[in-house]
Design an enzyme around this catalytic site. Structure first.
Site: not given
Length: 310
Positions: A13, A137, A165, A167
């Site tokens: 999703r 992260y 890279t 997006l």
């Protein structure tokens, strides 16, 4: 990967996962499995184990992740490392246990050291300190890459990793608190235009350089690599072209048709100075992007703010 192979796209999703599903469908793949987070909580080890045991997917695209921009990464540091490590660990381990033929893990170029030489070669991983704002992260994503390599080493699993890279594209996140720079700027300029605001504020000096890839191109590269790449390590996915945040802001202003001023707030963080990927490895494998930045931004703006006016 055969056209009828059973393919699980985790995170279908999101912008990345939905683009992969669309590319697979466009190429004639007909047996794609996907579950919403309410149907399958990838953080739940037992739920993931039960899913793999019952569905037995042959190929896995691991696009599920907790993602966000500078504010989100820096605010929810514990959530970003905890949830991402759990998601990828559960999916990778169950892929091994259930004899998945091939898995593709998606990371992010924030895994590279903050001051790494430019452009970023795959070899620069773990050669320096990370950008502080998104370190949790990045560490989770590095763990995912190394986990794929470890399962390849110990169990001979064909698990590969890719590092896209920055997006943008359809189904992007436009929340000003949690989105990345390009969709955030699109929303800011659009709202300034319809509200007749005299100026738009952009975080930072505008000097940092960024590379942007349309999600449709990224998805096409992922499917291509699933078909053609079977090695340890990872592959950068990008355009090899960079633009300053200042020039990006002016490009978006032009696309939106906003007539006011742009104010750069240098008291706000810039983030990493540059993040240009070296795409030599990808180019040598025979893949190249198709969608130029202005064309891509126009398509996204029309789809999000013109056709589906909020």
């Amino acid at each position: 990967m055969e056209k009828k192979s059973k393919i699980f796209v985790a995170g279908h999703r999101g912008m990345v996962g939905s683009a992969i599903v669309k590319d697979l469908e466009n190429q004639g793949y007909t047996n794609i499995i996907y579950k919403t987070s309410s149907e399958l909580n990838l953080i739940n080890q037992q739920a993931v184990a039960s899913f793999f045991e019952s569905e037995k997917p042959e190929y896995v695209f691991l696009a599920a992740a907790k993602v966000g921009g500078i504010i989100a990464n820096n605010t929810y540091r514990a959530d970003f490392i905890y949830e991402n490590i759990l998601i990828q660990s559960n999916v990778i381990h169950q892929s091994y246990l259930n004899n998945v033929k091939k898995l593709l893990f998606l990371g992010s170029t924030c895994i590279y050291p903050k001051l790494a030489p430019q452009p970023l070669k795959e070899d620069y991983l773990l050669t320096g300190l990370l950008e502080e704002t998104n370190e949790p992260y990045a560490i989770a994503k590095i763990a995912g890459i190394k986990m794929c390599d470890a399962y390849r080493d110990q169990y001979d699993c064909n698990f590969i990793s890719v590092m896209p890279t920055n997006l943008y594209g359809f189904n992007d996140n436009y929340d000003l608190q949690n989105s990345h720079v390009l969709p955030a700027l699109l929303r800011k300029f659009h709202e300034a235009k319809i509200n007749n605001q005299s100026q738009v504020e952009v975080w930072g000096t505008g000097d940092p350089l960024r590379e942007f890839l349309h999600a449709s191109d990224m998805a096409n590269a992922c499917v291509y690599l699933m078909q053609n790449y079977n090695e340890k390590g990872f592959v950068n996915i990008g355009t090899g072209i960079e633009i300053s945040i200042k020039d990006l802001a002016h490009l978006i202003k032009k696309v939106v048709g906003y007539k006011g001023d742009i104010i750069f707030d240098s008291s706000k963080p810039n983030g990493t100075p540059r993040k240009l990927t070296d795409i030599t490895k990808l180019t040598n494998l025979g893949w190249k992007y198709k969608i130029e930045l202005e064309e891509g931004i126009r398509n996204v703006y029309q789809e999000k703010f013109t056709l589906n006016a909020e």
